[in-house]
Design a protein around this motif. Structure first.
Motif, PDB file in Angstrom:
ATOM      1  N   ARG A  76       4.579   0.683   5.252  1.00 53.39           N
ATOM      2  CA  ARG A  76       3.594  -0.392   5.426  1.00 53.39           C
ATOM      3  C   ARG A  76       2.474   0.086   6.324  1.00 53.39           C
ATOM      4  O   ARG A  76       2.708   0.763   7.324  1.00 53.39           O
ATOM      5  CB  ARG A  76       4.229  -1.630   6.050  1.00 53.39           C
ATOM      6  CG  ARG A  76       5.420  -2.178   5.308  1.00 53.39           C
ATOM      7  CD  ARG A  76       5.047  -2.611   3.884  1.00 53.39           C
ATOM      8  NE  ARG A  76       6.161  -3.255   3.247  1.00 53.39           N
ATOM      9  CZ  ARG A  76       6.126  -4.478   2.746  1.00 53.39           C
ATOM     10  NH1 ARG A  76       5.009  -5.163   2.771  1.00 53.39           N
ATOM     11  NH2 ARG A  76       7.210  -4.993   2.205  1.00 53.39           N
ATOM     12  N   SER A  77       1.249  -0.299   5.987  1.00 53.29           N
ATOM     13  CA  SER A  77       0.100   0.092   6.810  1.00 53.29           C
ATOM     14  C   SER A  77       0.051  -0.758   8.076  1.00 53.29           C
ATOM     15  O   SER A  77       0.628  -1.855   8.131  1.00 53.29           O
ATOM     16  CB  SER A  77      -1.202  -0.089   6.026  1.00 53.29           C
ATOM     17  OG  SER A  77      -1.480  -1.468   5.838  1.00 53.29           O
ATOM     18  N   SER A  78      -0.646  -0.254   9.073  1.00 54.44           N
ATOM     19  CA  SER A  78      -0.785  -1.018  10.317  1.00 54.44           C
ATOM     20  C   SER A  78      -1.555  -2.320  10.061  1.00 54.44           C
ATOM     21  O   SER A  78      -1.277  -3.336  10.692  1.00 54.44           O
ATOM     22  CB  SER A  78      -1.467  -0.184  11.402  1.00 54.44           C
ATOM     23  OG  SER A  78      -2.759   0.192  10.988  1.00 54.44           O
ATOM     24  N   GLU A  79      -2.494  -2.299   9.123  1.00 58.47           N
ATOM     25  CA  GLU A  79      -3.242  -3.519   8.791  1.00 58.47           C
ATOM     26  C   GLU A  79      -2.336  -4.566   8.147  1.00 58.47           C
ATOM     27  O   GLU A  79      -2.432  -5.750   8.439  1.00 58.47           O
ATOM     28  CB  GLU A  79      -4.413  -3.202   7.846  1.00 58.47           C
ATOM     29  CG  GLU A  79      -5.532  -2.424   8.481  1.00 58.47           C
ATOM     30  CD  GLU A  79      -5.259  -0.915   8.539  1.00 58.47           C
ATOM     31  OE1 GLU A  79      -4.317  -0.422   7.864  1.00 58.47           O
ATOM     32  OE2 GLU A  79      -5.977  -0.227   9.278  1.00 58.47           O
ATOM     33  N   GLU A  80      -1.443  -4.110   7.274  1.00 62.76           N
ATOM     34  CA  GLU A  80      -0.506  -5.026   6.627  1.00 62.76           C
ATOM     35  C   GLU A  80       0.434  -5.658   7.653  1.00 62.76           C
ATOM     36  O   GLU A  80       0.682  -6.867   7.626  1.00 62.76           O
ATOM     37  CB  GLU A  80       0.287  -4.244   5.572  1.00 62.76           C
ATOM     38  CG  GLU A  80       1.039  -5.085   4.602  1.00 62.76           C
ATOM     39  CD  GLU A  80       1.705  -4.257   3.508  1.00 62.76           C
ATOM     40  OE1 GLU A  80       2.216  -4.886   2.569  1.00 62.76           O
ATOM     41  OE2 GLU A  80       1.738  -3.015   3.596  1.00 62.76           O
ATOM     42  N   VAL A  81       0.941  -4.853   8.568  1.00 58.08           N
ATOM     43  CA  VAL A  81       1.819  -5.372   9.619  1.00 58.08           C
ATOM     44  C   VAL A  81       1.034  -6.327  10.519  1.00 58.08           C
ATOM     45  O   VAL A  81       1.500  -7.428  10.821  1.00 58.08           O
ATOM     46  CB  VAL A  81       2.450  -4.223  10.436  1.00 58.08           C
ATOM     47  CG1 VAL A  81       3.187  -4.758  11.654  1.00 58.08           C
ATOM     48  CG2 VAL A  81       3.393  -3.404   9.553  1.00 58.08           C
TER      49      VAL A  81
END
Length: 122
Positions: free
Chosen positions: A32-37
């Motif tokens: 998971r990307s940091s933006e998604e998290v």
């Protein structure tokens, strides 16, 4: 970005596992990307399940959790069981075609109560 209930649950479990509830927590989830998290941290804060801080800058979107709220603990207690979680997701998709947070929470709590109350089914 779509809401992902599995990612939200994973974030709640990671926050609960933190030994210090008084500082920002950096949550990383494999795949998971940091933006998604960060987006899901923001959603969980808006839902009242966690306390979080908006650290967004021109460099990027960044929300960090600090701790679970009472409601977050309650939801996580109902969602902790892998079996109950999988059953609830399947039930919601088959019966309703989608998963809403409130419906998922109500279903999980009802099943948890039925497992512990006399006459309930484990």
């Amino acid at each position: 970005m779509k809401r992902d209930m599995d990612l939200a649950r994973t974030i709640l479990l990671r926050i609960e596992a933190e030994p210090k509830p008084d500082s920002w927590i950096e949550v990383k989830v494999d795949g998971r990307s940091s933006e998604e998290v960060s987006y899901h941290v923001k959603l969980l804060a808006e839902a009242g399940l966690i306390e979080a801080h908006d650290l967004t800058t021109r460099g990027g979107f960044d929300w960090r959790p600090s701790q679970l709220t009472w409601a977050g603990h309650e939801f996580l207690d109902a969602a902790r069981s892998e079996g109950r979680w999988a059953k609830a997701k399947k039930f919601m998709v088959e019966k309703a075609g989608s998963i809403t947070f409130e419906a998922m929470k109500d279903l999980l709590l009802a099943w948890m109560k039925s497992e512990v109350l006399p006459g309930g089914t484990p």
